[in-house]
Design an enzyme around this catalytic site. Structure first.
Site, mmCIF file in Angstrom:
data_model
loop_
_atom_site.group_PDB
_atom_site.id
_atom_site.type_symbol
_atom_site.label_atom_id
_atom_site.label_comp_id
_atom_site.label_asym_id
_atom_site.label_seq_id
_atom_site.Cartn_x
_atom_site.Cartn_y
_atom_site.Cartn_z
ATOM 1 N N HIS A 1 -3.495 -10.035 -4.351
ATOM 2 C CA HIS A 1 -4.825 -9.784 -3.790
ATOM 3 C C HIS A 1 -5.840 -9.444 -4.877
ATOM 4 O O HIS A 1 -6.853 -8.810 -4.611
ATOM 5 C CB HIS A 1 -4.773 -8.659 -2.754
ATOM 6 C CG HIS A 1 -3.932 -8.990 -1.554
ATOM 7 N ND1 HIS A 1 -3.620 -8.079 -0.588
ATOM 8 C CD2 HIS A 1 -3.344 -10.149 -1.163
ATOM 9 C CE1 HIS A 1 -2.861 -8.643 0.352
ATOM 10 N NE2 HIS A 1 -2.673 -9.899 0.010
ATOM 11 N N VAL B 1 9.008 6.219 -0.835
ATOM 12 C CA VAL B 1 9.278 5.374 -2.010
ATOM 13 C C VAL B 1 9.313 6.207 -3.286
ATOM 14 O O VAL B 1 10.068 5.900 -4.214
ATOM 15 C CB VAL B 1 8.243 4.235 -2.134
ATOM 16 C CG1 VAL B 1 8.304 3.310 -0.924
ATOM 17 C CG2 VAL B 1 6.831 4.768 -2.319
ATOM 18 N N ALA C 1 0.809 -1.227 0.000
ATOM 19 C CA ALA C 1 0.000 0.000 0.000
ATOM 20 C C ALA C 1 0.838 1.271 0.000
ATOM 21 O O ALA C 1 0.466 2.269 -0.618
ATOM 22 C CB ALA C 1 -0.928 -0.003 1.210
ATOM 23 N N CYS D 1 -18.063 -11.914 -14.318
ATOM 24 C CA CYS D 1 -19.434 -12.402 -14.195
ATOM 25 C C CYS D 1 -19.427 -13.734 -13.448
ATOM 26 O O CYS D 1 -18.677 -14.650 -13.798
ATOM 27 C CB CYS D 1 -20.053 -12.566 -15.576
ATOM 28 S SG CYS D 1 -21.670 -13.357 -15.525
ATOM 29 N N THR E 1 0.408 5.348 -1.678
ATOM 30 C CA THR E 1 -0.101 6.450 -0.845
ATOM 31 C C THR E 1 0.234 7.806 -1.468
ATOM 32 O O THR E 1 -0.561 8.739 -1.363
ATOM 33 C CB THR E 1 0.439 6.386 0.601
ATOM 34 O OG1 THR E 1 1.812 6.029 0.568
ATOM 35 C CG2 THR E 1 -0.315 5.372 1.433
ATOM 36 N N ASP F 1 -5.074 -1.515 -6.987
ATOM 37 C CA ASP F 1 -5.465 -0.257 -7.630
ATOM 38 C C ASP F 1 -5.115 -0.163 -9.114
ATOM 39 O O ASP F 1 -5.512 0.789 -9.786
ATOM 40 C CB ASP F 1 -4.857 0.934 -6.874
ATOM 41 C CG ASP F 1 -3.353 0.789 -6.666
ATOM 42 O OD1 ASP F 1 -2.660 0.318 -7.592
ATOM 43 O OD2 ASP F 1 -2.866 1.140 -5.571
ATOM 44 N N GLN G 1 0.597 -6.384 -3.647
ATOM 45 C CA GLN G 1 -0.556 -6.582 -2.774
ATOM 46 C C GLN G 1 -1.660 -5.587 -3.143
ATOM 47 O O GLN G 1 -2.755 -5.661 -2.606
ATOM 48 C CB GLN G 1 -0.157 -6.329 -1.317
ATOM 49 C CG GLN G 1 0.918 -7.239 -0.787
ATOM 50 C CD GLN G 1 1.391 -6.770 0.588
ATOM 51 O OE1 GLN G 1 2.249 -5.904 0.719
ATOM 52 N NE2 GLN G 1 0.829 -7.340 1.638
ATOM 53 N N SER H 1 4.173 -3.244 4.668
ATOM 54 C CA SER H 1 4.446 -3.486 6.091
ATOM 55 C C SER H 1 4.975 -4.909 6.293
ATOM 56 O O SER H 1 5.484 -5.236 7.355
ATOM 57 C CB SER H 1 3.173 -3.299 6.908
ATOM 58 O OG SER H 1 2.180 -4.205 6.451
HETATM 59 ZN ZN LIG Z 1 -22.133 -13.284 -17.847
#
Ligand SMILES: [Zn+2]
Length: 251
Positions: free
Chosen positions: A119, A236, A22, A127, A26, A104, A101, A194
């Site tokens: 994730h 970062v 994450a 669907c 940020t 976005d 992880q 983390s």
């Molecule tokens: Zn469908």
């Protein structure tokens, strides 16, 4: 200086890999779910479980899009210099892959092509009936909250975001690929994570057990710091561009 040493190690590497969490996003304005002012204090985790989705898909989608609102606005969040630096390193043939992880989609937006999603991703939805995958923004675009959940254009089935929900199994393919990369890598950059949540937390340990150079770039301490060759407590979005620039120039 650690930045220079890390850049030198990357320039000399054969199989460098980045693991991102994450903290990488940020600086793009995506809230860190686990930090003190993170979203999980504002929202109840039980609202976005797989069980809630199955019981009440409309209510689930209302809460889920509220949580991820910054991804679906007219002017959505953009990659920051940390995402750009990792994409540059891949283009320069230094970085094999980014294991993330984050859900976005900002690595892809920055131009990274080899991205492993531990994730899942919020960028697409699938669907539940026919397995067709669609762009999430397109699926919710123009829908009023009262129209939720979004449905499949082809068969009318209910769409589910491709994010791994609480209570849902982690994607086995991504976990296997993450492990393979960690075993094979000679330089691992763990960036903005983390390193407290499995399976991501396991990967630097796998890399650190071998001969790999393990680099942690994170503002806070992590439980894996003692295994690392370099720990950079720097933003970062400042450290990675400087490292990438030097590594690419040396390559
Ligand atoms: Zn469908």
């Amino acid at each position: 200086m650690s930045r220079e040493a890390v850049a030198d190690a990357l320039a000399a590497s054969d199989h460098a890999v980045a693991l991102t969490g994450a903290g990488t996003s940020t600086a793009s304005g995506v809230p860190d779910f686990r930090s003190e002012d993170g979203l999980y204090n504002e929202f109840d985790q039980s609202d976005i479980t797989i069980g809630r989705f199955q019981r009440d898909p409309g209510g689930f989608w209302r809460d889920w899009t509220a949580i991820h609102a910054e991804l679906f606005e007219d002017d959505p969040v953009r990659p920051n210099p940390a995402h750009d630096a990792l994409a540059d390193l891949e283009r320069a043939d230094i970085l094999d892959a980014v294991v993330t992880q984050n859900v976005d989609g900002l690595h892809e937006a920055a131009g990274s092509e080899s991205v492993v999603h531990l994730h899942g991703t919020a960028a697409t939805s699938t669907c539940r009936n026919c397995n067709r995958t669609v762009d999430t923004t397109g699926a919710v675009d123009g829908l009023d909250e009262t129209d939720y959940p979004p449905h499949c254009d082809e068969c009318g089935g209910v769409l589910k975001p491709d994010t791994v929900l609480f209570g849902e199994q982690m994607p086995l393919d991504a976990m296997r690929e993450g492990r393979r990369l960690a075993e094979e890598t000679d330089v691992m950059l763990a960036v903005g994570s983390s390193l407290m949540v499995d399976p991501a937390a396991r990967l630097p340990r796998i890399a650190g057990r071998g001969d790999a150079t393990l680099v942690i770039v994170n503002l806070d301490e992590t439980p894996v710091d003692r295994l690392a060759d370099y720990v950079l407590r720097e933003p970062v979005e400042e450290a990675l561009p400087a490292i990438a620039e030097r590594a690419i120039a040396e390559r």
